[in-house]
Design an enzyme around this catalytic site. Sequence first.
Site, PDB file in Angstrom:
ATOM      1  N   ARG A  64     -37.937 -39.111   1.997  1.00 12.97           N
ATOM      2  CA  ARG A  64     -37.301 -38.387   0.964  1.00 12.97           C
ATOM      3  C   ARG A  64     -37.820 -38.498  -0.483  1.00 12.97           C
ATOM      4  O   ARG A  64     -38.402 -37.831  -0.801  1.00 12.97           O
ATOM      5  CB  ARG A  64     -35.857 -38.999   0.833  1.00 12.97           C
ATOM      6  CG  ARG A  64     -34.664 -38.303   1.977  1.00 12.97           C
ATOM      7  CD  ARG A  64     -33.733 -38.772   1.788  1.00 12.97           C
ATOM      8  NE  ARG A  64     -32.614 -38.013   0.284  1.00 12.97           N
ATOM      9  CZ  ARG A  64     -31.815 -38.357  -0.467  1.00 12.97           C
ATOM     10  NH1 ARG A  64     -30.731 -39.219   0.230  1.00 12.97           N
ATOM     11  NH2 ARG A  64     -31.247 -37.166  -1.154  1.00 12.97           N
ATOM     12  N   CYS A 103     -31.278 -43.086  -7.188  1.00 13.39           N
ATOM     13  CA  CYS A 103     -31.243 -42.672  -5.742  1.00 13.39           C
ATOM     14  C   CYS A 103     -30.836 -41.172  -5.180  1.00 13.39           C
ATOM     15  O   CYS A 103     -31.401 -40.686  -6.286  1.00 13.39           O
ATOM     16  CB  CYS A 103     -30.125 -43.773  -4.626  1.00 13.39           C
ATOM     17  SG  CYS A 103     -28.565 -43.064  -5.300  1.00 13.39           S
TER      18      CYS A 103
END
Length: 282
Positions: A180, A239
């Site tokens: 990611r 995040c």
Amino acid sequence: MSYTHLISPDILNQHVNDRNWIIFDCRFSLADTNAGAKAYRFGHIPNARYAHLNNDLSSPVTDLTGRHPLPSFSLLVDKLGQWSVTNQSQVVVYDNASGAFAGRLWWLLRCMGHDKVAVLDGGIKHWQKQGYAVTTTLPTIEPAIFRMYLDENQWLNAVQVRDKLAAKTIKLIDARTPERYRGQQEPIDPVAGHIPGALNRAFQLNLNTNGLFLSADILREHFKQMLGDTSPEQTVHMCGSGITACHNLLAMEYAGLTGSKLYAGSWSDWIRNKNRRVCTDY
């Protein structure tokens, strides 16, 4: 004795019926937002309350926010009081994801001036593996008064992150998986990639193969290698939406590297503004 980082099932079991110990079940699934509450009803640690990530620990999402905006702290103060939390309470939080979600409530309480909060190492899975019971009985809750001493310096917004990265006064650590971070895979957010200048340390690296935190010494060495000359106080965690970043922040605090901060909105907030640069590494 106060517990401020991690706590073992053995220690929690000794205090599970202590009225001054308040336990929170923070189980959650991004794929099914009702899954945590359902799991709680089917069995939880005795006397645990349930705190829902979206409904209790975040504000409603808007067009200008990331996926998990910080909660209204005034509302959260009221909820904590309704859950029997006082300023003297030892709070313990757990989930079934090695602290990935419970870390949010751990961090929020610390921002509110309550340091006596610890994450159950290994969560409910490790609790049960050690032979301790779960129950479907709901706890008896007596409302109390919780007073907040909020420290808004514990988190940064997107503008602060942008400016401090440009000035090279912070080191930004992204807790998402490498796929990611690199932009090879993005199952949740509409834009893939990472903030230019951010480093990657998936929060799973804080854990051993049993889902328990690595020792403080090992974690300290890992983070010091990543930080180099950067102080913990100049370290900011992010995040996808500000949740699992708390896991890295907890790991640093547990390792004695105190004072790092959170980019609360994280990636899902950053990409709301199309003028902010994004980077892919593949």
